[in-house]
Scaffold this active site. Structure first.
Site, PDB file in Angstrom:
ATOM      1  N   PHE A   1      14.017  27.308 -33.802  1.00  0.00           N
ATOM      2  CA  PHE A   1      14.517  25.848 -34.267  1.00  0.00           C
ATOM      3  C   PHE A   1      15.050  26.259 -35.757  1.00  0.00           C
ATOM      4  O   PHE A   1      13.921  26.288 -36.429  1.00  0.00           O
ATOM      5  CB  PHE A   1      14.092  24.611 -34.456  1.00  0.00           C
ATOM      6  N   ASP A   2      15.897  25.695 -36.020  1.00  0.00           N
ATOM      7  CA  ASP A   2      15.918  25.867 -38.024  1.00  0.00           C
ATOM      8  C   ASP A   2      15.720  24.258 -38.619  1.00  0.00           C
ATOM      9  O   ASP A   2      15.757  23.989 -37.487  1.00  0.00           O
ATOM     10  CB  ASP A   2      17.581  25.513 -38.147  1.00  0.00           C
ATOM     11  N   LYS A   3      15.645  24.905 -39.378  1.00  0.00           N
ATOM     12  CA  LYS A   3      14.867  23.338 -40.042  1.00  0.00           C
ATOM     13  C   LYS A   3      15.909  22.393 -40.819  1.00  0.00           C
ATOM     14  O   LYS A   3      15.575  20.775 -39.780  1.00  0.00           O
ATOM     15  CB  LYS A   3      13.629  23.459 -41.400  1.00  0.00           C
TER      16      LYS A   3
END
Length: 846
Positions: free
Chosen positions: A529-531
């Protein structure tokens, strides 16, 4: 890599040398990371010849439209030499017929790719210097396939034009709605089987019924009466005529395409039965085979209607205000900047933003959101029109969604052909023509299996030599084996499941671009996941303003706001919002430079200003970072803040601390994914490690990797991909390189975002993480259905072959054979009713 094809695509690169070099690097890297591409390199331009990208790829794995989009995302443009058509057609009764038509089209001069699907459109990529749309239509006509009314015809090839968009030269405008009025083969549910003929699109169904009538009458008269034998014989001949009419044509076309399909095997078996004098057996075989095709077409038509329903969501007309008066016009005539009037409970005719009125809009048809979304007017119409994609969700609306109880005035930001709904429809229809890994496997299997069956049948013809039986008995047994071993169900097992899965996903606000991503999504064991904007709200706010070196908060904010106003980064916008809320007046900065992954630089009142991470100030010239500032940074990061250090000239002004709140649904989503079998979940972020770890702990992730540059994210995804099948979830913009290197790229909040729609393999239309478990669960269910179908189809062949060798007749064999085909199709249709019952607010659309 099997069947690799080489294609030289003329591309137009940027004129500026640095930009051109960067474009080439991005293009070749993106193509090399694409599944199905073996090698890609750019041949420089010479004289008047534009640069060419030379691609060695497997067209069964990656289609030319996707390569076109990759090139344009990298900054290049494909010239107009290669055309692309996506046509709705009549005459593709079933998957075997569609496959034969596709093979025949590939033999036409100038055709680069051709993919046909019984449940979707025909996609053709062609060289305009060799052929044109008229020639392609004539070729289809010669195969008994007609393009549905409403598709425009291009008058001539246009090799001299540049393709300024993905769909220039696209004979079917993205999302174009066809006229489904009476007479259209799609209308009125008549698409169930559309071969065409003297009875129109229902000709094959009627012929199959007439064949059955002839068989029944012939058997009844011959068995129950003393009528002359010539009468039942004539009826059986009629059954052969009606039952074999379309089968003969398809068998001939498949042979001309170099393939031995099921139709050919059935004809041989029927002819063999006739040669033995078993006219009833042969007639029954052709009747059951033809009626099986008709029922298969009807069942697959149900799945196709789920796709067609998407295109029919948008209304045909809109009420527009022009020159002070209101007019009702077709939606195709709406232009960007028009103001449309939307009454209560009406569907919205176009993408746009609200300028007057408030209401709650049901966005489920496009985004799958189960709760209506409140909408309110923008503050500044002209400013909103300059960058509509930057507007918050509370202002933006989409074509095909349903207005609530308040009347609205909406400014149009996209034409009907470019709306989010239209783009989704186009991509779903293109996805129907792309074959999944399992489908490619079954196609290869059939190429070996069918000739092997023919060889076995030839051997069985001589069984009388070693077995005490007549030649007629051996011949009959061979014909029965021929029927039993025909892989009819196998041909439709995967396409039917993929179509149903893609249709159900689209109805739930999830765009899946083909069978490949759908199957891969179901095999995932890891997700990255990107943040920012994915696990967090994506709306950071300034929480700490800590001045240094004698500077004041006003000095710090004034400088930061002046520089950050030039940037469109979410953190920059948060700083500007905070400064404006504090009433800070800022001067005008200029000459903004992005220092990738580190920060930014600009000029303010003749002095350089640097804003960024602590790493930035190690790399640039000037005084070192003071200990007091470093300690402030460490303290804020320990508390989970993202920090921005501000230096003007040689003077450090201080530190800004920002916080982005984790999404409420993040923790629930992570838990649901674990229940679905995702074993490893990682957050990758350009933010500092301490902040990344704080967010990861809050949402329940396994690990967090911070301080990553864009290239580091790509390497992280590559490393994870070597260990497991991994998906990358992001916003589809900054995360595009990492997405391209993941097994599956998943974009969040794709509704209204052209970049996200184009970049990802799977696009969650709503900005809601809870749709991710729905997508993963559906794909796992689809893979399960595909496996069931394969076991059913192959198991039936495994049962029938020995059964017919040991005496099972042609009639029972063909009944079981066609029955298994129908079971496979109806099993796949169960996916249309898929419901993730354990998820909260399961996304569905009416």
């Amino acid at each position: 890599m099997p069947d690799t094809f080489r294609l030289d695509l003329p591309v137009l690169l940027p004129e500026i040398p640095d930009a051109r070099d960067a474009c080439v690097a991005r293009l070749t890297d993106a193509l090399a990371a694409t599944e199905g591409v073996e090698r890609a390199h750019v041949v420089p331009a010479e004289n008047d010849t534009p640069a060419q990208v030379c691609i060695h790829y497997d067209p069964d794995v990656v289609a030319l439209p996707r390569i076109r989009r990759i090139a344009e995302r990298a900054g290049a443009r494909i010239t107009g030499r290669y055309g692309h058509v996506l046509w709705e057609t009549d005459g593709l009764a079933h998957q075997r017929r569609a496959r034969t038509v596709g093979e025949r089209l590939k033999q036409q001069p100038g055709v680069v790719e051709a993919q046909a699907n019984a449940t979707g459109p025909i996609r053709i990529e062609f060289d305009r210097t060799v052929t044109d749309e008229g020639a392609l239509r004539r070729a289809l006509g010669g195969l008994g396939v007609t393009v549905a009314p409403g598709d425009p015809v291009e008058q001539a090839a246009r090799p001299d034009i540049d393709d300024h968009g993905d769909d220039a030269g696209h004979d079917h405008a993205p999302g174009e709605k066809h006229d489904h009025a009476e007479g259209d083969a799609h209308g009125g549910g008549a698409h169930d089987h559309a071969h065409g003929g003297i009875f129109g699109e229902r000709t094959e169904v009627i012929f199959a019924v007439l064949s059955g009538v002839c068989v029944a009458l012939g058997w009844a008269l011959g068995a129950l009466t003393e009528i002359a034998e010539s009468v039942p014989f004539a009826l059986f001949l009629g059954a052969y005529l009606f039952g074999g009419w379309f089968t003969v044509r398809e068998a001939w076309d498949s042979i001309r395409a170099g393939r031995f399909e099921i139709d050919f095997l059935m004809l041989v078996a029927a002819a063999g039965a006739a040669a033995l004098g078993e006219w009833f057996e042969g007639a029954l075989l052709l009747f059951l085979f033809s009626i099986g095709h008709a029922l298969e077409g009807y069942a697959m038509g149900r799945a196709r209607k789920a796709i067609e329903a998407l295109a029919e969501l948008a209304p045909e007309t809109a009420t527009v205000r022009r020159n002070g008066s209101e007019h009702e016009v077709p939606v195709e005539e709406l232009a960007v900047g028009d103001t449309v009037i939307v009454k209560t409970n009406e569907r919205l005719p176009a993408d746009g933003f609200v300028v007057k009125g408030t209401s709650a809009i049901n966005q489920a048809p496009v985004t799958g959101e189960s709760v209506p979304v409140d909408k309110r007017p923008v503050d500044n119409r002209e400013a909103a029109l300059t960058d509509p994609q930057a507007l918050d969700a509370e202002h933006r609306v989409f074509a095909g969604t349903i207005n609530g109880s308040g009347a609205l005035e909406v400014v149009v930001t996209k034409t009907s052909a470019e709306s989010t709904l239209a783009r989704v429809v186009q991509m779903v229809t293109e996805a129907e023509t792309e074959r999944s890994p399992t489908q490619r496997f079954t196609d290869r299997f059939e190429r070996v299996f069918v000739p092997a069956v023919l060889a076995l049948v030839v051997l069985l013809l001589f069984a009388w030599v070693v077995v005490d039986e007549t030649f007629a008995q051996s011949f009959y047994r061979a014909m029965a084996v021929l029927v039993a071993a025909s892989p009819c169900a196998l041909a439709i097992a995967t396409p039917s499941a993929v179509l149903s899965g893609v249709a159900r996903a689209g109805r739930g606000g999830v765009l899946v671009k083909g069978g490949g991503p759908l199957e891969n999504l179901g095999e995932l064991t890891a997700i990255a996941f990107d943040k920012t904007g994915t696990l967090t709200e994506g709306k950071p706010r300034v929480t700490d303003v800590v001045p240094a070196d004698g500077a004041t908060e006003e000095d710090l904010l004034r400088t930061a706001v002046a520089v950050e106003r030039l940037s469109d980064h979410p953190l920059a916008k948060a700083v500007v919002r905070h400064g404006e809320a504090q009433g800070v007046s800022s001067a005008e900065a200029h000459d903004l430079q992005s220092l990738t992954g580190r920060g930014i630089r600009a000029e303010l009142d003749g002095e350089p200003v640097f804003i960024g991470k602590d790493d930035l100030f190690v790399e640039i010239e000037g005084p070192a970072l003071p200990d007091a500032v470093r300690q402030t940074v460490e303290r804020l990061e320990t508390d989970g803040r993202t920090t921005m250090i501000v230096r003007r000239g040689d003077r450090y002004l201080g530190v800004l601390g920002l916080m982005d709140t984790p999404r409420e649904a993040a923790k629930e989503t992570i838990q649901r994914l674990r229940e679905l079998g995702i074993e490893r979940m990682v957050m990758i972020s350009g933010d500092n490690q301490r902040v990344a770890e704080a967010v990861a702990r809050a949402v329940g992730l396994d690990e967090a990797r911070g301080d990553l540059m864009p290239d580091d994210k790509v390497e992280t995804i590559k490393a994870l991909s070597r260990e497991a099948k991994v998906a990358m979830v992001g916003d589809g913009v900054n995360d595009a390189p990492a997405m391209a290197n993941a097994t599956v790229g998943i974009a969040m909040g794709a509704a209204g975002s052209d970049v996200a729609l184009e970049t990802a393999d799977v696009a969650l239309m709503a900005d809601d993480l809870r749709h991710l478990p729905f997508a993963v669960g559906l794909s796992r269910k689809t893979r399960g259905i595909i496996r069931q179908n394969l076991w059913m189809s192959l198991g039936m062949v495994a049962f029938l072959v020995p059964a017919t060798i040991f005496g099972l007749g042609i009639g029972p064999a063909v009944a079981l054979h066609e029955g298994s085909t129908l079971i496979v199709v109806f099993n796949a249709l169960r996916l249309l009713a898929y419901n993730d019952r354990t998820a909260t607010d399961t996304p569905t659309a009416p």
